[in-house]
Design an enzyme around this catalytic site. Sequence first.
Site, PDB file in Angstrom:
ATOM      1  N   GLY A 142     -10.215   3.981   0.966  1.00  0.00           N
ATOM      2  CA  GLY A 142      -9.643   5.043   1.794  1.00  0.00           C
ATOM      3  C   GLY A 142      -9.274   6.290   1.006  1.00  0.00           C
ATOM      4  O   GLY A 142      -8.689   6.207  -0.053  1.00  0.00           O
ATOM      5  N   SER A 143      -9.602   7.455   1.533  1.00  0.00           N
ATOM      6  CA  SER A 143      -9.399   8.690   0.790  1.00  0.00           C
ATOM      7  C   SER A 143      -9.558   9.893   1.718  1.00  0.00           C
ATOM      8  O   SER A 143      -9.614   9.747   2.936  1.00  0.00           O
ATOM      9  CB  SER A 143     -10.382   8.757  -0.373  1.00  0.00           C
ATOM     10  N   ARG A 144      -9.657  11.086   1.121  1.00  0.00           N
ATOM     11  CA  ARG A 144      -9.675  12.311   1.917  1.00  0.00           C
ATOM     12  C   ARG A 144     -10.490  13.384   1.215  1.00  0.00           C
ATOM     13  O   ARG A 144     -10.598  13.410  -0.006  1.00  0.00           O
ATOM     14  CB  ARG A 144      -8.230  12.792   2.080  1.00  0.00           C
TER      15      ARG A 144
END
Length: 218
Positions: free
Chosen positions: A185-187
Amino acid sequence: MFHKEGAQSILLGIVFTAVVLLLSDKFIELNWLKMAIQISTLVLLIIILQFFRNPKRTVLPNEKQIIAPVDGKVVVIEEVYEGEFFKDKRIQVSIFMSPINVHVTRYALSGIVKFSKYHPGKFLVAWHPKASEENERTTVVIENKTFGAILYRQIAGALARRIVNYAEEGMQVTQGEDAGFIKFGSRVDIFLPLGTPINVTLNQKAIGGKTIIATKLE
């Protein structure tokens, strides 16, 4: 089709699954326990394969459009001060990726890479307000003849422990091509010039290489 960054993990997953299936079949007599172990191992392998999937998406480069660099949900659209490269105000559009999203990063536009830098840092949850400045991240600036300079930032999340960035200064890159990969999970934040017409809305689902983030009307 799977991303090259997942080759080692996929191979280890396949070997581990094969070993567990063989050993459990040979040494475990309780059928329910054997079945539970085998199913759990197969589910784990499926998760690994799903995470490293790299769907083929045909992109026709368009100089007047900025496309989504990743799959995920649009969580930020706001005017902010960008202090690393531009040192002025920009429109920030952020896309959050959950562990089940495709984690390939694609070039949002074609142009010349003017800046590319890796920053070690923390692993705050990706939606934390300070994640863009304090988390492990990469910053890339691409200069495009239509939009000018556009900055995007790959940001690690609480689970992410590796960011892969293929952009190097001086490279000519093409919209939609593989720009890197972020594990778990990241952005990704995109910083656009003030006044750029934005085509997405908050909480909208974005598809990397497909969703149009912004369009130049002139």
